[in-house]
Design a protein around this motif. Structure first.
Motif, mmCIF file in Angstrom:
data_model
loop_
_atom_site.group_PDB
_atom_site.id
_atom_site.type_symbol
_atom_site.label_atom_id
_atom_site.label_comp_id
_atom_site.label_asym_id
_atom_site.label_seq_id
_atom_site.Cartn_x
_atom_site.Cartn_y
_atom_site.Cartn_z
ATOM 1 N N UNK A 104 0.812 -1.205 0.000
ATOM 2 C CA UNK A 104 0.000 0.000 0.000
ATOM 3 C C UNK A 104 0.848 1.258 0.000
ATOM 4 N N UNK A 105 0.186 2.385 0.224
ATOM 5 C CA UNK A 105 0.833 3.690 0.125
ATOM 6 C C UNK A 105 1.965 3.870 1.117
ATOM 7 N N UNK A 106 1.802 3.342 2.334
ATOM 8 C CA UNK A 106 2.828 3.578 3.354
ATOM 9 C C UNK A 106 4.079 2.742 3.089
ATOM 10 N N UNK A 107 3.906 1.552 2.565
ATOM 11 C CA UNK A 107 5.096 0.779 2.194
ATOM 12 C C UNK A 107 5.784 1.426 0.989
ATOM 13 N N UNK A 169 13.980 -16.202 9.377
ATOM 14 C CA UNK A 169 15.255 -16.815 9.741
ATOM 15 C C UNK A 169 16.250 -15.800 10.256
ATOM 16 N N UNK A 170 17.428 -15.750 9.646
ATOM 17 C CA UNK A 170 18.481 -14.838 10.099
ATOM 18 C C UNK A 170 18.336 -13.427 9.528
ATOM 19 N N UNK A 171 17.374 -13.234 8.642
ATOM 20 C CA UNK A 171 17.156 -11.896 8.090
ATOM 21 C C UNK A 171 16.303 -11.093 9.073
ATOM 22 N N UNK A 172 16.798 -9.962 9.560
ATOM 23 C CA UNK A 172 16.018 -9.168 10.520
ATOM 24 C C UNK A 172 14.698 -8.690 9.906
ATOM 25 N N UNK A 173 13.612 -8.916 10.622
ATOM 26 C CA UNK A 173 12.294 -8.495 10.158
ATOM 27 C C UNK A 173 11.936 -7.165 10.822
ATOM 28 N N UNK A 174 11.593 -6.179 10.000
ATOM 29 C CA UNK A 174 11.245 -4.833 10.464
ATOM 30 C C UNK A 174 9.801 -4.565 10.069
ATOM 31 N N UNK A 175 9.003 -4.021 10.990
ATOM 32 C CA UNK A 175 7.588 -3.816 10.690
ATOM 33 C C UNK A 175 7.101 -2.447 11.136
ATOM 34 N N UNK A 176 6.371 -1.800 10.229
ATOM 35 C CA UNK A 176 5.597 -0.612 10.566
ATOM 36 C C UNK A 176 4.246 -1.103 11.070
ATOM 37 N N UNK A 177 4.011 -0.947 12.374
ATOM 38 C CA UNK A 177 2.748 -1.376 12.981
ATOM 39 C C UNK A 177 1.928 -0.187 13.463
ATOM 40 N N UNK A 178 2.070 0.939 12.797
ATOM 41 C CA UNK A 178 1.416 2.166 13.261
ATOM 42 C C UNK A 178 -0.085 2.011 13.452
ATOM 43 N N UNK A 179 -0.734 1.265 12.576
ATOM 44 C CA UNK A 179 -2.197 1.244 12.629
ATOM 45 C C UNK A 179 -2.805 -0.009 13.240
ATOM 46 N N UNK A 180 -1.984 -0.944 13.728
ATOM 47 C CA UNK A 180 -2.613 -2.081 14.421
ATOM 48 C C UNK A 180 -1.835 -2.578 15.638
ATOM 49 N N UNK A 181 -0.786 -1.865 16.038
ATOM 50 C CA UNK A 181 -0.098 -2.263 17.260
ATOM 51 C C UNK A 181 -1.080 -2.201 18.426
ATOM 52 N N UNK A 182 -0.984 -3.142 19.316
ATOM 53 C CA UNK A 182 -1.806 -3.238 20.524
ATOM 54 C C UNK A 182 -3.249 -3.651 20.228
ATOM 55 N N UNK A 183 -3.533 -4.048 18.976
ATOM 56 C CA UNK A 183 -4.903 -4.458 18.646
ATOM 57 C C UNK A 183 -5.111 -5.957 18.814
ATOM 58 N N UNK A 184 -4.014 -6.695 19.029
ATOM 59 C CA UNK A 184 -4.073 -8.149 19.146
ATOM 60 C C UNK A 184 -2.724 -8.616 19.700
ATOM 61 N N UNK A 185 -2.661 -9.814 20.237
ATOM 62 C CA UNK A 185 -1.365 -10.344 20.674
ATOM 63 C C UNK A 185 -0.469 -10.603 19.466
#
Length: 365
Positions: A104-107, A169-185
């Motif tokens: 989407x637009x943010x990515x 795996x060994x590749x670091x995963x980076x995530x923009x969670x601006x719009x759903x952080x804290x909405x689920x475990x």
């Protein structure tokens, strides 16, 4: 004389609804915070009173998200948009590549910023399908030697969300969670870095949360400006410069509200129930309402749809506004309709909107 205020049906995509109990507590403490004779906005960020607020917010976030000890929690400024630059500045070294999953637009914005600093490529893209779906794990094409893989967990404009996250795996995963952080475990241990603007589920605008694994932090570039180094903020408990103190105070109170609500499992259950009300209304409308996102990629935070004609859509949005529903217009870049049902949006608000949709369809079919 006290005038009772009618609360709006707030579906704004951000800044978004805050829990009424949090707003009421902030109102009660606004003039005199904990007997100091000052507002929390007037306290020195070096004072013990503010430091307690600051540290409690960090500890509450660690508790609610079950953040392991090997992670730092930072409170920064500049929104997620500054993170689009900070991440490649810190971690995209010469000779390395980073993959970006386009949903989407943010990515797209994150990818464009990263291109200014190094070698990046698209590890997968849903653009050809007008961002109706989240790519499957089998569609992800990244390299074992990559500096990191970046994804956006929820897409506010198109209404799609990752149901599960890939094992990189060994590749670091980076995530923009601006719009759903804290909405689920979530399993924080899958990620090297998570970042999120606060203005959806965490609090008011002005605070950006970064959760970063310590060993990943140690790999960061050092030849960048002091304020743009994650290490600067980690070493100083996010107090290197004056932080957004009121925003952090509000964030801490929202976290207390989530705890009192029953934690993330209870929040997730309510979010599913709220979203399902609206999705059910769309799916049983016989084409009167047309959902944008593919069913297997439905966002629980942002429900996007159109009506069968532009004229009808305009009428729908006008009547929704008259009925007190705020923020139902789709993003200016694509139009349509959008319901943003973040944590603090009550179930009753979604129920009222679902009922409005049903009545509007009957009157206009």
């Amino acid at each position: 004389m006290t005038v009772k205020t009618q609360r709006a049906y707030n579906f704004n995509a951000g800044p978004s609804a805050l829990p009424i109990s949090v707003l009421e507590k902030a109102q009660a403490e606004l003039i005199d915070f904990r007997g100091t004779g000052m507002s929390v906005m007037e306290l020195s960020h070096r004072s013990s009173t503010y430091e307690e607020v600051h540290n409690q917010a960090i500890n509450s976030l660690k508790e609610l998200l079950s953040i392991p000890d090997q992670y730092e929690v930072l409170f920064l400024q500049g929104g997620a948009s500054l993170q689009f630059s900070m991440i490649p500045m810190n971690f995209l070294k010469p000779g390395k590549k980073a993959g970006y999953v386009m949903t989407g637009s943010w990515s797209e914005k994150a990818f464009a910023e990263a291109k200014l600093f190094g070698d990046v490529y698209q590890a997968a893209s849903a653009k050809d399908g007008n961002y109706r779906n989240i790519p499957t794990v089998s569609e992800l094409k990244f390299h074992p030697e990559d500096a990191y893989l970046h994804l956006t967990s929820n897409n506010t404009i198109y209404g799609t969300q990752w149901a599960d996250f890939p094992d990189t795996g060994d590749v670091p995963l980076v995530a923009d969670m601006s719009s759903d952080i804290l909405s689920r475990p979530i399993d924080v241990s899958k990620f090297a870095l998570i970042y999120a603007g606060a203005q959806k589920n965490l609090g008011p605008s002005g605070v950006t949360v970064v959760i970063i694994r310590k060993d990943f932090l140690e790999q960061a570039n050092t030849n960048i400006p002091t304020m743009l180094k994650y290490s600067t903020h980690a070493k100083n408990n996010s107090l290197y410069n004056t932080p957004p103190t009121f925003g952090i105070y509000m964030l801490g109170e929202v976290l207390n509200w989530v705890r009192e609500f029953g934690g993330l499992s209870a929040i997730a259950e309510q979010n599913e129930n709220k979203a399902n009300l609206i999705y059910h209304t769309i799916e049983t409308s016989n084409g009167f309402y047309i959902g944008h996102a593919a069913p297997d990629s439905h966002s629980l935070m942002n429900i996007t749809f159109n009506l069968k004609s532009k004229e009808l859509e305009k009428k729908f949005l006008e009547q929704a506004k008259q009925e007190g529903f705020v923020g139902v217009n789709g993003h200016r870049s694509i139009g349509g309709c959008r319901v943003s049902a973040y944590n603090a949006v009550p179930f009753e608000t979604c129920k009222a909107f679902s009922e409005f949709m049903g009545v509007f369809q009957k009157k206009n079919s």
